[in-house]
Design a protein around this motif. Sequence first.
Motif, PDB file in Angstrom:
ATOM      1  N   ARG A   1       0.852  -1.183   0.000  1.00 28.77           N
ATOM      2  CA  ARG A   1       0.000   0.000   0.000  1.00 28.77           C
ATOM      3  C   ARG A   1       0.886   1.229   0.000  1.00 28.77           C
ATOM      4  NH1 ARG A   1      -4.991  -0.489   3.911  1.00 28.77           N
ATOM      5  NH2 ARG A   1      -4.235   1.579   4.341  1.00 28.77           N
TER       6      ARG A   1
ATOM      7  N   GLU B   1      -2.717   5.965  -0.027  1.00 27.28           N
ATOM      8  CA  GLU B   1      -3.787   5.021   0.313  1.00 27.28           C
ATOM      9  C   GLU B   1      -3.869   4.802   1.819  1.00 27.28           C
ATOM     10  OE1 GLU B   1      -5.011   0.346  -0.365  1.00 27.28           O
ATOM     11  OE2 GLU B   1      -3.403   1.198  -1.571  1.00 27.28           O
TER      12      GLU B   1
ATOM     13  N   ARG C   1      -7.408   3.116  -3.100  1.00 24.44           N
ATOM     14  CA  ARG C   1      -6.294   2.689  -3.953  1.00 24.44           C
ATOM     15  C   ARG C   1      -6.537   3.120  -5.402  1.00 24.44           C
ATOM     16  NH1 ARG C   1      -7.054  -3.797  -4.045  1.00 24.44           N
ATOM     17  NH2 ARG C   1      -8.159  -3.412  -2.133  1.00 24.44           N
ATOM     18  N   TYR C   2      -7.796   3.382  -5.740  1.00 25.99           N
ATOM     19  CA  TYR C   2      -8.159   3.826  -7.089  1.00 25.99           C
ATOM     20  C   TYR C   2      -8.354   5.338  -7.090  1.00 25.99           C
ATOM     21  CZ  TYR C   2      -9.426  -1.101  -7.092  1.00 25.99           C
ATOM     22  OH  TYR C   2      -9.410  -2.462  -6.939  1.00 25.99           O
TER      23      TYR C   2
ATOM     24  N   ASP D   1       4.610   8.843  -2.443  1.00 23.82           N
ATOM     25  CA  ASP D   1       4.596   7.670  -3.325  1.00 23.82           C
ATOM     26  C   ASP D   1       5.456   7.908  -4.570  1.00 23.82           C
ATOM     27  OD1 ASP D   1       2.977   6.270  -1.587  1.00 23.82           O
ATOM     28  OD2 ASP D   1       1.117   6.798  -2.645  1.00 23.82           O
TER      29      ASP D   1
END
Length: 137
Positions: free
Chosen positions: A16, A20, A75-76, A122
């Motif tokens: 993850r 997220e 996550r989307y 990220d």
Amino acid sequence: MAVMTSKAAPKPRRARGAAESLASIVLAFESIIVFLGGLVLYGLKALPAGIEPWWGIVAGTVMAILMILTGRLVRYRWGIALGWVLQVVVALGAFFEPALLIVAVIFGGMYAYATIKGAALDRRNAQLAASTPPDES
């Protein structure tokens, strides 16, 4: 005669990202506050005339469940957008109880930080992983 059973190795957990993880944490905590906000709407009878006060509890419960479910969908990209829609709905609750605007500002700010800074983390982590040569053992 003993029967041998082979147990398959557990499937590794999906990695993850920071966005997220942070967004789902914010939504989970906000779900508790939104449920309590529904109880406030009920207790103060803050809904307009003609709407039974118990609808405040229903609204708070539905919003809390939606936030928990959305926490699993961040996550989307559309899951992040759904989280923003829920933030707007909480802000609209200020028409019934002005204190909900404080909740919307605080948690909206935390959600913004979680999604924006988490995405930046990220990206940075992806760049670091791409530039680091693999270990040759």
